[in-house]
Design a protein around this motif. Structure first.
Motif, short mmCIF file in Angstrom:
data_model
loop_
_atom_site.label_atom_id
_atom_site.label_comp_id
_atom_site.label_asym_id
_atom_site.label_seq_id
_atom_site.Cartn_x
_atom_site.Cartn_y
_atom_site.Cartn_z
N PHE A 296 -3.21 0.48 -4.02
CA PHE A 296 -2.82 -0.90 -3.74
C PHE A 296 -1.72 -1.41 -4.66
O PHE A 296 -1.34 -2.57 -4.59
CB PHE A 296 -4.04 -1.82 -3.83
N ARG B 177 -5.57 5.52 -0.94
CA ARG B 177 -4.80 4.29 -0.77
C ARG B 177 -4.62 3.64 -2.14
O ARG B 177 -5.59 3.27 -2.80
CB ARG B 177 -5.52 3.34 0.18
N GLN C 215 0.83 -1.20 0.00
CA GLN C 215 0.00 0.00 0.00
C GLN C 215 0.86 1.25 0.00
O GLN C 215 1.91 1.30 0.64
CB GLN C 215 -0.89 0.06 1.25
#
Length: 177
Positions: free
Chosen positions: A51, A49, A34
């Motif tokens: 990924f 965020r 992350q």
């Protein structure tokens, strides 16, 4: 708005805590890379965020900066274009900072346990007890405290804020020398 009760703590023995998480969850956990970008917000915290797989989440949350279990209210919106959204939000709000981590996710009942290796900070554990509509913050506190006992998390290891706050404190201390 969804709610959870959160606990964040520094951990000193990664392998021991990892084994306890595996035993409690009955799994090896899920490894997630992350990159969180925090934006300037007038209240609460706003982060994107990423990924690192083409997917991301825009997350807004309000949570008191206090030790031990605390109630967090949050909203999440998924995105398939984290870089594009980051560009727009950076232009509109400005970037507060970035947090890069390797996270291992374990599920224990209604609780997400995160074991985090945070770049430039170290090793941490987060508990997120996801509350149902009928549960109170006190219900979540009890669940969190039971897990803290199982994981032997001490009061001395508890943290108040976000990783972003810790990174900014380090940067502030560096620049004051």
């Amino acid at each position: 708005m969804p709610r959870n009760v959160e606990v964040k703590a520094r951990i000193h023995d990664w392998e021991r805590v990892l084994k306890v998480c595996q035993r409690l969850s009955g799994s090896n956990g899920e490894k997630i890379l992350q990159r969180d970008v925090f934006f300037n917000a007038t209240k609460g915290r706003l982060k994107l965020r990423d990924f690192q797989d083409g997917n991301g989440q825009l997350i807004y949350y309000e949570r008191p900066d206090q030790l031990g279990p605390k109630l967090s209210n949050y909203s999440i919106s998924n995105t398939a274009d984290p870089p594009g959204l980051e560009t727009v939000l950076a232009q509109a709000l400005g970037v507060r900072g970035k947090v890069v981590k390797e996270r291992f996710l374990f599920m224990v009942g209604q609780t997400r346990i995160h074991l985090d290796r945070v770049k430039d900070l170290g090793d941490f554990l987060e508990l997120e007890v996801v509350l149902t509509e009928s549960q109170t913050a006190q219900d979540g506190d009890l669940i969190a405290k039971e897990l803290m006992n199982s994981l032997t998390i001490s009061q001395d290891d508890l943290l108040t804020g976000a990783y972003m706050d810790l990174l900014q404190d380090i940067e502030k201390n560096r620049s004051s020398f």
